[in-house]
Design a protein around this motif. Sequence first.
Motif, PDB file in Angstrom:
ATOM      1  N   SER A 315      37.188  21.686 -46.300  1.00  0.00           N
ATOM      2  CA  SER A 315      37.366  21.455 -47.742  1.00  0.00           C
ATOM      3  C   SER A 315      37.049  22.708 -48.551  1.00  0.00           C
ATOM      4  O   SER A 315      37.392  22.800 -49.722  1.00  0.00           O
ATOM      5  CB  SER A 315      36.472  20.297 -48.207  1.00  0.00           C
ATOM      6  OG  SER A 315      35.096  20.620 -48.065  1.00  0.00           O
ATOM      7  N   GLU A 316      36.403  23.686 -47.918  1.00  0.00           N
ATOM      8  CA  GLU A 316      36.066  24.936 -48.601  1.00  0.00           C
ATOM      9  C   GLU A 316      36.911  26.112 -48.118  1.00  0.00           C
ATOM     10  O   GLU A 316      37.191  27.041 -48.869  1.00  0.00           O
ATOM     11  CB  GLU A 316      34.582  25.265 -48.395  1.00  0.00           C
ATOM     12  CG  GLU A 316      33.635  24.242 -49.015  1.00  0.00           C
ATOM     13  CD  GLU A 316      32.188  24.642 -48.808  1.00  0.00           C
ATOM     14  OE1 GLU A 316      31.953  25.734 -48.227  1.00  0.00           O
ATOM     15  OE2 GLU A 316      31.294  23.873 -49.217  1.00  0.00           O
ATOM     16  N   GLY A 317      37.311  26.077 -46.836  1.00  0.00           N
ATOM     17  CA  GLY A 317      38.126  27.154 -46.301  1.00  0.00           C
ATOM     18  C   GLY A 317      37.313  28.305 -45.759  1.00  0.00           C
ATOM     19  O   GLY A 317      36.083  28.306 -45.786  1.00  0.00           O
ATOM     20  N   MET A 318      38.007  29.322 -45.263  1.00  0.00           N
ATOM     21  CA  MET A 318      37.366  30.465 -44.633  1.00  0.00           C
ATOM     22  C   MET A 318      37.008  31.524 -45.669  1.00  0.00           C
ATOM     23  O   MET A 318      37.797  31.821 -46.560  1.00  0.00           O
ATOM     24  CB  MET A 318      38.322  31.066 -43.583  1.00  0.00           C
ATOM     25  CG  MET A 318      37.764  32.277 -42.850  1.00  0.00           C
ATOM     26  SD  MET A 318      38.962  32.993 -41.684  1.00  0.00           S
ATOM     27  CE  MET A 318      39.059  31.714 -40.458  1.00  0.00           C
ATOM     28  N   ASN A 319      35.800  32.093 -45.529  1.00  0.00           N
ATOM     29  CA  ASN A 319      35.422  33.189 -46.417  1.00  0.00           C
ATOM     30  C   ASN A 319      35.244  34.470 -45.603  1.00  0.00           C
ATOM     31  O   ASN A 319      35.471  34.495 -44.389  1.00  0.00           O
ATOM     32  CB  ASN A 319      34.163  32.850 -47.214  1.00  0.00           C
ATOM     33  CG  ASN A 319      32.936  32.699 -46.319  1.00  0.00           C
ATOM     34  OD1 ASN A 319      32.954  33.046 -45.142  1.00  0.00           O
ATOM     35  ND2 ASN A 319      31.858  32.180 -46.881  1.00  0.00           N
ATOM     36  N   GLU A 320      34.823  35.524 -46.248  1.00  0.00           N
ATOM     37  CA  GLU A 320      34.710  36.821 -45.580  1.00  0.00           C
ATOM     38  C   GLU A 320      33.654  36.799 -44.477  1.00  0.00           C
ATOM     39  O   GLU A 320      33.804  37.448 -43.437  1.00  0.00           O
ATOM     40  CB  GLU A 320      34.364  37.900 -46.604  1.00  0.00           C
ATOM     41  CG  GLU A 320      34.355  39.321 -46.041  1.00  0.00           C
ATOM     42  CD  GLU A 320      35.695  39.691 -45.424  1.00  0.00           C
ATOM     43  OE1 GLU A 320      35.689  40.489 -44.449  1.00  0.00           O
ATOM     44  OE2 GLU A 320      36.751  39.190 -45.898  1.00  0.00           O
ATOM     45  N   GLU A 321      32.589  36.024 -44.685  1.00  0.00           N
ATOM     46  CA  GLU A 321      31.543  35.912 -43.670  1.00  0.00           C
ATOM     47  C   GLU A 321      32.096  35.291 -42.391  1.00  0.00           C
ATOM     48  O   GLU A 321      31.778  35.737 -41.280  1.00  0.00           O
ATOM     49  CB  GLU A 321      30.392  35.065 -44.219  1.00  0.00           C
ATOM     50  CG  GLU A 321      29.166  35.026 -43.329  1.00  0.00           C
ATOM     51  CD  GLU A 321      28.026  34.229 -43.935  1.00  0.00           C
ATOM     52  OE1 GLU A 321      26.962  34.161 -43.295  1.00  0.00           O
ATOM     53  OE2 GLU A 321      28.205  33.686 -45.050  1.00  0.00           O
ATOM     54  N   ASP A 322      32.938  34.250 -42.553  1.00  0.00           N
ATOM     55  CA  ASP A 322      33.577  33.634 -41.392  1.00  0.00           C
ATOM     56  C   ASP A 322      34.461  34.639 -40.664  1.00  0.00           C
ATOM     57  O   ASP A 322      34.442  34.731 -39.427  1.00  0.00           O
ATOM     58  CB  ASP A 322      34.427  32.432 -41.820  1.00  0.00           C
ATOM     59  CG  ASP A 322      33.605  31.329 -42.458  1.00  0.00           C
ATOM     60  OD1 ASP A 322      32.468  31.101 -41.989  1.00  0.00           O
ATOM     61  OD2 ASP A 322      34.084  30.713 -43.423  1.00  0.00           O
ATOM     62  N   ARG A 323      35.248  35.399 -41.437  1.00  0.00           N
ATOM     63  CA  ARG A 323      36.167  36.362 -40.847  1.00  0.00           C
ATOM     64  C   ARG A 323      35.415  37.428 -40.043  1.00  0.00           C
ATOM     65  O   ARG A 323      35.825  37.811 -38.946  1.00  0.00           O
ATOM     66  CB  ARG A 323      37.007  37.040 -41.930  1.00  0.00           C
ATOM     67  CG  ARG A 323      38.026  36.113 -42.569  1.00  0.00           C
ATOM     68  CD  ARG A 323      38.850  36.848 -43.624  1.00  0.00           C
ATOM     69  NE  ARG A 323      39.823  35.949 -44.222  1.00  0.00           N
ATOM     70  CZ  ARG A 323      41.010  35.679 -43.674  1.00  0.00           C
ATOM     71  NH1 ARG A 323      41.357  36.266 -42.530  1.00  0.00           N
ATOM     72  NH2 ARG A 323      41.839  34.849 -44.263  1.00  0.00           N
ATOM     73  N   GLN A 324      34.310  37.877 -40.574  1.00  0.00           N
ATOM     74  CA  GLN A 324      33.531  38.898 -39.877  1.00  0.00           C
ATOM     75  C   GLN A 324      32.983  38.366 -38.556  1.00  0.00           C
ATOM     76  O   GLN A 324      32.994  39.061 -37.534  1.00  0.00           O
ATOM     77  CB  GLN A 324      32.389  39.385 -40.769  1.00  0.00           C
ATOM     78  CG  GLN A 324      32.842  40.261 -41.933  1.00  0.00           C
ATOM     79  CD  GLN A 324      31.668  40.753 -42.757  1.00  0.00           C
ATOM     80  OE1 GLN A 324      30.508  40.518 -42.424  1.00  0.00           O
ATOM     81  NE2 GLN A 324      31.966  41.439 -43.864  1.00  0.00           N
ATOM     82  N   PHE A 325      32.508  37.116 -38.580  1.00  0.00           N
ATOM     83  CA  PHE A 325      31.980  36.530 -37.344  1.00  0.00           C
ATOM     84  C   PHE A 325      33.081  36.438 -36.292  1.00  0.00           C
ATOM     85  O   PHE A 325      32.883  36.811 -35.131  1.00  0.00           O
ATOM     86  CB  PHE A 325      31.396  35.139 -37.612  1.00  0.00           C
ATOM     87  CG  PHE A 325      30.846  34.476 -36.370  1.00  0.00           C
ATOM     88  CD1 PHE A 325      29.509  34.608 -36.034  1.00  0.00           C
ATOM     89  CD2 PHE A 325      31.673  33.729 -35.531  1.00  0.00           C
ATOM     90  CE1 PHE A 325      29.004  34.019 -34.885  1.00  0.00           C
ATOM     91  CE2 PHE A 325      31.181  33.138 -34.379  1.00  0.00           C
ATOM     92  CZ  PHE A 325      29.831  33.284 -34.065  1.00  0.00           C
ATOM     93  N   ILE A 326      34.233  35.928 -36.691  1.00  0.00           N
ATOM     94  CA  ILE A 326      35.335  35.742 -35.747  1.00  0.00           C
ATOM     95  C   ILE A 326      35.805  37.080 -35.184  1.00  0.00           C
ATOM     96  O   ILE A 326      36.075  37.210 -33.991  1.00  0.00           O
ATOM     97  CB  ILE A 326      36.501  34.996 -36.434  1.00  0.00           C
ATOM     98  CG1 ILE A 326      36.054  33.575 -36.807  1.00  0.00           C
ATOM     99  CG2 ILE A 326      37.733  34.945 -35.540  1.00  0.00           C
ATOM    100  CD1 ILE A 326      37.021  32.847 -37.716  1.00  0.00           C
ATOM    101  N   GLU A 327      35.885  38.102 -36.035  1.00  0.00           N
ATOM    102  CA  GLU A 327      36.329  39.423 -35.588  1.00  0.00           C
ATOM    103  C   GLU A 327      35.347  40.047 -34.602  1.00  0.00           C
ATOM    104  O   GLU A 327      35.746  40.738 -33.662  1.00  0.00           O
ATOM    105  CB  GLU A 327      36.503  40.358 -36.786  1.00  0.00           C
ATOM    106  CG  GLU A 327      37.718  40.045 -37.648  1.00  0.00           C
ATOM    107  CD  GLU A 327      37.799  40.957 -38.854  1.00  0.00           C
ATOM    108  OE1 GLU A 327      36.765  41.603 -39.183  1.00  0.00           O
ATOM    109  OE2 GLU A 327      38.865  41.027 -39.473  1.00  0.00           O
ATOM    110  N   ASN A 328      34.057  39.793 -34.790  1.00  0.00           N
ATOM    111  CA  ASN A 328      33.030  40.435 -33.979  1.00  0.00           C
ATOM    112  C   ASN A 328      32.619  39.624 -32.751  1.00  0.00           C
ATOM    113  O   ASN A 328      31.867  40.121 -31.911  1.00  0.00           O
ATOM    114  CB  ASN A 328      31.787  40.721 -34.820  1.00  0.00           C
ATOM    115  CG  ASN A 328      32.077  41.725 -35.929  1.00  0.00           C
ATOM    116  OD1 ASN A 328      32.878  42.631 -35.755  1.00  0.00           O
ATOM    117  ND2 ASN A 328      31.415  41.547 -37.084  1.00  0.00           N
ATOM    118  N   CYS A 329      33.087  38.385 -32.663  1.00  0.00           N
ATOM    119  CA  CYS A 329      32.683  37.517 -31.546  1.00  0.00           C
ATOM    120  C   CYS A 329      33.320  38.012 -30.254  1.00  0.00           C
ATOM    121  O   CYS A 329      34.535  38.205 -30.178  1.00  0.00           O
ATOM    122  CB  CYS A 329      33.082  36.073 -31.818  1.00  0.00           C
ATOM    123  SG  CYS A 329      32.437  34.907 -30.590  1.00  0.00           S
TER     124      CYS A 329
END
Length: 460
Positions: A315-329
């Motif tokens: 309901s909120e969607g992806m933010n920059e913090e989410d993107r950084q985690f996914i990129e670095n995982c």
Amino acid sequence: MNQYTPEEPISSIATALAPAALGIVRVSGKGCIGLVSKVFSRPKALLEAAGNTIVYGWIVEASGITARKIDEVMCAVYRAPKSYTGEDMVEIFCHGGPSVVTAIQNLMLKSGFRQANRGEYTFRAYINGKTDLTKAEAVREIIDSHTDDSRSHAAGRLAGALFQEIDSIKKLIVDTLASIEVEIEYPEDEETIADTFDKTNLEKAEKRLSDLVASWKGEKLYQDGARVVLAGRTNAGKSSLFNAILKEERAIVSDIEGTTRDWLESWVGINGIPVRLFDTAGLRDTEDVIEAKGVEISRSLVQEADVVLYLIDSSEGMNEEDRQFIENCRVPLIVVWNKCDVQDSESVEPADSLVKNQIRISAKTGTGLSELFNKIEALLTQGLDTDREQAGLGSARQKDAVAQALECIRHALESAADNYSLDAVVQDLEDALDSLSEVTGAITPEDILGSIFANFCVGK
């Protein structure tokens, strides 16, 4: 193995020390039936009992000229060689209270029995030819299994499937050895060494040994399980999903951010795979010292995971913090869009090409959980042979021995192709047979036996 003395009367509690309907005290060894009869209310009936029969009576302890009754029991009598250990045995079935079971065991120790060591019953079964090492190790696997599938894999080895496969491969090698020995004794004029014997059986053995070695990773997954970590920002629904997968309220669920400060873990079966599931603190910057420590631990757990489920509030969607985690995982990752039951959640755009593996679920209603489990299974079993119908290897020890045998067979084939002497080929094949004999226990160093049986529980 100096702590194991064959035939010496041994005794142990074979059931958990917890309140239960029944408890079992197991004894084995030379003269064990006579020793039990001395503290049994019907000694003659016990001494004369045929093998595989049960005698009713009381366990009693002499006290002066009287006998104090300890518990009403049933004694199952087994006579050599038709018993688990291959020796005379008695299993005393008593009431399951810890004090009762302990009292009977203490009485056995006073009556001439020694406390059994870990795995000593199964060790005696092995040295008396009642089992081989693959079956012995399967006993421990069944005891330690976390899911029906892991138990089923071990049960196949306990039933002798792996022993039969190893024995069949050994026959292929022995038959080849026999034909080579004939050629050595009665040589004929051949152009090359490679032409002196049929390599078909060795090629079959190589293929089957290679398949066995490849089976270990899949079998290890069902034995040891996998680590699956729930991660994500605060209030993404990690604790709700943790509870939904476990089907019980283990984690506290709240709308207040930072509710989960520590991590929780529990074993659970996901499509038959044993999984250690971790619920972690929400990933965010915080000045709360305790919560910050929880976030630090969460990041550490993520790095050690086999699969990470990264939750995002749909309901909120992806933010920059989410993107950084996914990129670095750097571990296998599934992005879980949670709360798909919330109104207008469908309006949120799904993740872009950054996310290769994603799914929409509702931890609250259970929507999408089956599909999530399938994705987890696919990641954990990727590249593994988990659907094989034949026997698989049950321990790292077995894998190492089979891998050594495989190397010897391959070297033998190479030696023949390179026109080495037949004696060199024979040596490789004999080394391969020795390695396979270590798997079943026909040839086994003493330190290996100690390592295997020391990991058993006392009652086995």
